[in-house]
Design a protein around this motif. Structure first.
Motif, PDB file in Angstrom:
ATOM      1  N   VAL A   1       1.572  -6.120  10.468  1.00 36.99           N
ATOM      2  CA  VAL A   1       1.793  -5.928   9.033  1.00 36.99           C
ATOM      3  C   VAL A   1       1.816  -7.282   8.316  1.00 36.99           C
ATOM      4  CG1 VAL A   1       3.493  -5.201   7.309  1.00 36.99           C
ATOM      5  CG2 VAL A   1       2.989  -3.727   9.269  1.00 36.99           C
ATOM      6  N   ARG A  54      -6.221   3.166  -0.835  1.00 37.51           N
ATOM      7  CA  ARG A  54      -5.305   2.120  -0.381  1.00 37.51           C
ATOM      8  C   ARG A  54      -4.701   2.475   0.981  1.00 37.51           C
ATOM      9  NH1 ARG A  54      -3.779  -1.407  -4.546  1.00 37.51           N
ATOM     10  NH2 ARG A  54      -1.712  -1.754  -3.671  1.00 37.51           N
ATOM     11  N   TRP A 107       0.810  -1.219   0.000  1.00 34.54           N
ATOM     12  CA  TRP A 107       0.000   0.000   0.000  1.00 34.54           C
ATOM     13  C   TRP A 107       0.846   1.273   0.000  1.00 34.54           C
ATOM     14  CZ3 TRP A 107      -0.299  -3.795   3.827  1.00 34.54           C
ATOM     15  CH2 TRP A 107       0.472  -3.570   4.962  1.00 34.54           C
ATOM     16  N   PHE A 123      -4.934  -7.411   2.425  1.00 34.83           N
ATOM     17  CA  PHE A 123      -4.954  -6.165   1.648  1.00 34.83           C
ATOM     18  C   PHE A 123      -4.911  -6.463   0.154  1.00 34.83           C
ATOM     19  CE2 PHE A 123      -2.739  -2.832  -0.656  1.00 34.83           C
ATOM     20  CZ  PHE A 123      -3.451  -1.692  -0.296  1.00 34.83           C
ATOM     21  N   SER A 129      -5.413   0.103   4.247  1.00 37.47           N
ATOM     22  CA  SER A 129      -4.311  -0.463   5.027  1.00 37.47           C
ATOM     23  C   SER A 129      -4.378  -0.025   6.484  1.00 37.47           C
ATOM     24  CB  SER A 129      -2.966  -0.059   4.412  1.00 37.47           C
ATOM     25  OG  SER A 129      -2.732   1.335   4.542  1.00 37.47           O
ATOM     26  N   LYS A 137      -0.918  -8.121   5.003  1.00 39.60           N
ATOM     27  CA  LYS A 137      -0.506  -8.026   3.593  1.00 39.60           C
ATOM     28  C   LYS A 137      -1.385  -8.839   2.652  1.00 39.60           C
ATOM     29  CE  LYS A 137       4.375  -6.783   4.095  1.00 39.60           C
ATOM     30  NZ  LYS A 137       5.782  -7.207   3.854  1.00 39.60           N
TER      31      LYS A 137
END
Length: 359
Positions: free
Chosen positions: A58, A45, A28, A65, A49, A62
């Motif tokens: 994170v 985006r 992102w 997303f 995120s 991922k």
């Protein structure tokens, strides 16, 4: 010494130089080089995120997303999505109110703002599911406004930079004030991401790498040898344990009986197994009369405020049974345990491991 704050422009430039060389690559994020070349982040985006990253790592975000933005590449696409499809795609990411607010926000931005996110903190704060942190992050990262972005990484960096020993969460206002003074007017969006990257990769919770930190010289905690013990936190009260029952049932043909939970409350709007309330000693409440078999296995799961233990019962759905209220039968070829929230997927896995029902 806490009042002797360096000039934010000079202070920020040191961190930005480090960020230009060490920025984390994320699906992102616009890289520092692309940003300098004039490439602007997509607010959709950035927003997506930031919502996903709330109370989630994170690494966990991922794949979610990438699936979301591939399936719904614009906010208009997401606004037009069916609620069950979005909830199913979110399954396993947790904190399901975020998914419900994601849809609400997408629809408000599409219908009231022509599909374009407002670019100021105050306007963003009025949107569903966007709180102070998320509003600051979007306005800073997507629109390059000098807002103060304060997540757990930034709190840790500021507590160490100024050797703040007052425990969190009470010290949040002081840490935000310090972070705000240091926010530069030049490249504030990159700066916000740089501080978060510094906390995530250098100024880590355990064993901070002070020797290679771009801010090592002015850091008071490094000077005083207290970095590893900061930030301090107020001890949390022990989590209570709740109990309940969960009922896995199949038809002879293999269809599964599922139940959509109410929109409000834990796992709101998600599909799961019929079950009892979660409390101290709930009474069994199967969805229909049958010869229910207790597997002898328990689902153990931890939510934010409590631990949960569920006993698993299995039975076949009787012929002629008609699902009531929010229950539905899902054909075995259409059933995907990955569409279930984690606690419900755990029950399915235990059932399959013990060869319950038609396995």
């Amino acid at each position: 010494m806490r009042d002797e704050i360096p000039d934010p422009q000079t202070f920020g430039s040191v961190l930005l130089d480090w960020y230009d060389d060490h920025a984390r690559k994320m699906p992102w994020r616009i890289s520092p080089s692309d940003r300098k070349a004039g490439v602007m982040p997509d607010p959709y985006r950035v927003w997506m995120s930031e919502v996903m990253l709330q109370q989630t790592t994170v690494a966990a975000v991922k794949d979610y997303f990438q699936r979301f933005t591939l399936r719904w590449p614009t906010i208009a696409d997401l606004a037009a999505a069916e609620d069950p499809d979005v909830m199913a795609e979110w399954a396993g990411l947790g904190y399901y109110a975020r998914a419900r607010n994601l849809l609400k926000c997408a629809r408000v931005v599409t219908s009231e703002y022509g599909g374009q996110f407002p670019d100021t903190y105050d306007a963003l704060l009025k949107l569903p599911g966007i709180g102070p942190y998320t509003a600051a992050a979007i306005s800073s990262i997507a629109f390059d406004r000098p807002e103060t972005v304060l997540d757990g990484n930034v709190e840790r960096v500021m507590a160490r930079m100024y050797d703040i020993h007052d425990p969190l969460p009470g010290s949040k206002p002081a840490l935000k004030s310090l972070a705000g003074v240091l926010t530069p007017s030049v490249r504030p969006g990159d700066y916000a991401q740089a501080v978060m990257d510094l906390g995530a990769t250098i100024c880590t919770p355990k064993s901070p790498a002070c020797g290679i930190c771009p801010w090592r010289s002015p850091c008071l905690a490094r000077q005083n040898g207290t970095a590893a013990e900061l930030p301090k936190k107020t001890p949390k009260a022990p989590k209570p344990t709740r109990h309940g029952h969960v009922y896995l049932a199949q038809t002879i043909e293999g269809a599964w009986l599922l139940e959509r939970r109410p929109d409000k409350g834990l796992l709101g709007g998600m599909l799961g197994w019929p079950g009892s309330d979660w409390g101290d000693a709930p009474a069994p409440s199967p969805p229909f009369e049958a010869d229910w078999n207790c597997l002898g296995e328990e689902v153990r799961h931890t939510f934010t405020h409590f631990h949960l233990i569920l006993k698993i019962y299995v039975a076949f759905v009787p012929e002629g049974f008609s699902p009531q209220n929010q229950m539905l039968l899902v054909d075995k070829h259409q059933f995907d345990p990955g569409d279930l929230p984690t606690v419900m997927a755990k029950a399915f896995k235990l059932c399959s491991t013990t060869k319950g029902l038609g396995f």
